[in-house]
Design a protein around this motif. Structure first.
Motif, short mmCIF file in Angstrom:
data_model
loop_
_atom_site.label_atom_id
_atom_site.label_comp_id
_atom_site.label_asym_id
_atom_site.label_seq_id
_atom_site.Cartn_x
_atom_site.Cartn_y
_atom_site.Cartn_z
N VAL A 197 0.82 -1.22 0.00
CA VAL A 197 0.00 0.00 0.00
C VAL A 197 0.86 1.27 0.00
O VAL A 197 0.46 2.30 -0.56
CB VAL A 197 -1.02 -0.02 1.17
N GLN A 198 2.07 1.22 0.60
CA GLN A 198 2.94 2.42 0.61
C GLN A 198 3.34 2.83 -0.80
O GLN A 198 3.75 3.97 -1.03
CB GLN A 198 4.22 2.20 1.42
N LYS A 199 3.27 1.88 -1.74
CA LYS A 199 3.69 2.20 -3.10
C LYS A 199 2.53 2.66 -3.98
O LYS A 199 2.68 2.77 -5.20
CB LYS A 199 4.35 0.96 -3.73
N LEU A 200 1.37 2.93 -3.37
CA LEU A 200 0.19 3.25 -4.18
C LEU A 200 -0.17 4.72 -4.14
O LEU A 200 -1.28 5.11 -4.50
CB LEU A 200 -1.00 2.39 -3.72
N SER A 201 0.76 5.58 -3.72
CA SER A 201 0.44 7.01 -3.64
C SER A 201 0.59 7.70 -4.99
O SER A 201 0.06 8.79 -5.19
CB SER A 201 1.32 7.70 -2.60
N ARG A 202 1.28 7.08 -5.93
CA ARG A 202 1.44 7.70 -7.26
C ARG A 202 0.48 7.05 -8.24
O ARG A 202 0.56 5.84 -8.50
CB ARG A 202 2.88 7.55 -7.75
N TYR A 203 -0.42 7.89 -8.75
CA TYR A 203 -1.42 7.38 -9.69
C TYR A 203 -1.89 8.48 -10.64
O TYR A 203 -1.60 9.66 -10.42
CB TYR A 203 -2.62 6.77 -8.93
N TYR A 204 -2.58 8.06 -11.68
CA TYR A 204 -3.11 8.98 -12.70
C TYR A 204 -4.63 8.90 -12.68
O TYR A 204 -5.20 7.82 -12.46
CB TYR A 204 -2.56 8.59 -14.08
N ARG A 205 -5.27 10.04 -12.89
CA ARG A 205 -6.73 10.13 -12.73
C ARG A 205 -7.34 10.84 -13.93
O ARG A 205 -6.84 11.90 -14.35
CB ARG A 205 -7.02 10.93 -11.45
N TYR A 206 -8.39 10.29 -14.49
CA TYR A 206 -9.13 10.99 -15.54
C TYR A 206 -10.54 10.42 -15.63
O TYR A 206 -10.83 9.36 -15.07
CB TYR A 206 -8.40 10.87 -16.90
N ARG A 207 -11.40 11.13 -16.36
CA ARG A 207 -12.79 10.69 -16.55
C ARG A 207 -12.92 9.93 -17.86
O ARG A 207 -12.48 10.42 -18.90
CB ARG A 207 -13.73 11.90 -16.62
N GLY A 208 -13.50 8.73 -17.79
CA GLY A 208 -13.60 7.93 -19.00
C GLY A 208 -14.78 6.98 -18.97
O GLY A 208 -15.82 7.26 -18.37
N SER A 209 -14.58 5.85 -19.63
CA SER A 209 -15.70 4.94 -19.91
C SER A 209 -15.34 3.50 -19.53
O SER A 209 -14.19 3.18 -19.23
CB SER A 209 -16.02 4.97 -21.40
N LEU A 210 -16.34 2.64 -19.60
CA LEU A 210 -16.08 1.21 -19.64
C LEU A 210 -15.32 0.91 -20.92
O LEU A 210 -15.57 1.55 -21.95
CB LEU A 210 -17.40 0.43 -19.61
N THR A 211 -14.40 -0.03 -20.88
CA THR A 211 -13.58 -0.33 -22.07
C THR A 211 -14.17 -1.44 -22.92
O THR A 211 -13.52 -1.92 -23.85
CB THR A 211 -12.13 -0.71 -21.66
N THR A 212 -15.39 -1.88 -22.58
CA THR A 212 -16.12 -2.84 -23.42
C THR A 212 -17.51 -2.27 -23.68
O THR A 212 -17.98 -1.43 -22.90
CB THR A 212 -16.27 -4.21 -22.73
N PRO A 213 -18.16 -2.69 -24.78
CA PRO A 213 -19.53 -2.23 -25.02
C PRO A 213 -20.40 -2.54 -23.80
O PRO A 213 -20.23 -3.60 -23.21
CB PRO A 213 -19.97 -3.05 -26.25
N ASP A 214 -21.23 -1.61 -23.37
CA ASP A 214 -21.71 -0.43 -24.05
C ASP A 214 -20.86 0.83 -23.88
O ASP A 214 -21.34 1.92 -24.24
CB ASP A 214 -23.14 -0.15 -23.62
N CYS A 215 -19.63 0.71 -23.37
CA CYS A 215 -18.69 1.84 -23.33
C CYS A 215 -19.25 3.07 -22.63
O CYS A 215 -18.92 4.21 -22.98
CB CYS A 215 -18.26 2.24 -24.74
N LYS A 216 -20.11 2.89 -21.62
CA LYS A 216 -20.76 4.02 -20.94
C LYS A 216 -19.72 4.91 -20.26
O LYS A 216 -18.79 4.42 -19.61
CB LYS A 216 -21.77 3.50 -19.91
N GLU A 217 -19.88 6.24 -20.44
CA GLU A 217 -18.93 7.21 -19.89
C GLU A 217 -19.29 7.52 -18.44
O GLU A 217 -19.79 8.59 -18.12
CB GLU A 217 -18.88 8.43 -20.81
N ALA A 218 -19.05 6.55 -17.59
CA ALA A 218 -19.50 6.59 -16.19
C ALA A 218 -18.39 6.27 -15.22
O ALA A 218 -18.65 5.95 -14.06
CB ALA A 218 -20.65 5.59 -16.01
N VAL A 219 -17.14 6.35 -15.68
CA VAL A 219 -16.03 5.82 -14.87
C VAL A 219 -15.05 6.92 -14.45
O VAL A 219 -14.54 7.67 -15.29
CB VAL A 219 -15.26 4.72 -15.63
#
Ligand code: B30
Ligand code: ZN
Length: 274
Positions: A197-219
């Motif tokens: 868990v100590q190694k989990l402070s570096r991450y990337y964040r953005y707004r996107g979708s499910l990566t499979t159909p129906d690809c809803k932009e809810a993520v």
């Protein structure tokens, strides 16, 4: 009516580039995955550490491993309502309950992560899918841009095997075919799959979708910088043990079950505090 979609490794005529033809949301402007370009990110001081609850417990419900025909998925039974396994903090607008996790991978010569980091594709990617605690049904969450939070982790293959993956890897031969299901050992804990868990402070964040159909932009997407280490032979078990096809159908190995990156368009990717 079930929409027919696939990965290009199965059949080019129903691969990711065609999804938008039958499912219009897959042609949206906020799709996932994306390339995470470290030269083009904004550091955000409100992106602090996650609070992981229940990641270190043996939950009362069962872990069900399922071959759903496009990935190997592990469902946390009962957690949608009970919510003993959940995340919060890290700039998330609420608590999000874990629903399932699954993997995307490549083959012997092709890497298979969905996100890329500075255009680098990793061999495999883990997705832990969480639902906003204000919803009980994924269908409701999918209508809300804050409905789901998915945590993505890259894998790196090396010589040493990761004994925390023995249980999952051993279960693969019991879910070779689409529709197969098996319970995981009851002692399984979610944190055993992740870097410390100590190694989990570096991450990337953005707004996107499910990566499979129906690809809803809810993520609300989070992709962690620290990769998970497994051995080449553990990776090979994913590549060689599982089929897209159901028992009795022409055997087609589950390989390259990833969607390639989509344009960021007007979105920004944020980097965590440290
Ligand atoms: S992902 O993390 O963006 N790859 C779903 C959740 C997460 C991702 C993709 C899809 C999801 O919940 N899809 C709807 C449910 N599925 C069934 C399933 O459980 O696995 C319906 C389906 O596509 O036909 Cu797959
Ligand atoms: Zn996924």
């Amino acid at each position: 009516y079930k929409v027919h979609w696939c990965y290009s490794s199965q059949d080019r005529s129903c691969g990711p580039s065609t999804w938008k033809d039958t499912v219009s949301t897959c042609g949206g402007q906020n799709q996932s995955p994306v390339d995470l370009d470290r030269q083009n990110m904004q550091r955000n001081k409100s992106l602090g550490r996650f609070t992981f609850r229940g990641y270190n417990i043996v939950p009362p419900g069962k872990w069900k491993v399922v071959n759903n025909g496009h990935a190997v998925q592990v469902n946390v039974e009962g957690n949608t309502i009970m919510g003993y396994i959940n995340i919060s903090g890290a700039g998330l607008p609420n608590t999000f309950r874990a629903l399932q996790f699954h993997f995307h991978w490549g083959n012997a010569t092709q890497n298979g992560s969905e996100h890329t980091l500075d255009k680098e594709q990793y061999p495999m990617e883990l997705h832990i899918v969480h639902i906003n605690a204000k919803y009980n049904k994924i269908i409701d969450a999918k209508k809300d841009p804050n409905g789901l939070a998915v945590l993505g982790f890259f894998y790196q293959n090396n010589d040493a095997s990761n004994s925390n993956y023995n249980t999952i890897v051993a279960s693969l031969k019991n879910v070779s075919y689409k529709g197969d299901e098996v319970d995981l050992a009851s002692t399984f804990r979610l944190d055993s799959l992740l870097p410390p868990v100590q190694k989990l402070s570096r991450y990337y964040r953005y707004r996107g979708s499910l990566t499979t159909p129906d690809c809803k932009e809810a993520v609300i997407w989070t992709v962690f910088e620290e990769p998970i280490q497994i051995s080449q032979s553990q990776y090979n078990e994913f590549v060689n043990t599982v089929f897209f096809s159901a028992r009795g159908e022409t055997e087609m190995r589950m390989q390259n079950n990833f969607r390639p990156p989509l344009p960021l368009n007007k979105r920004k990717v944020y980097a965590s505090k440290d």
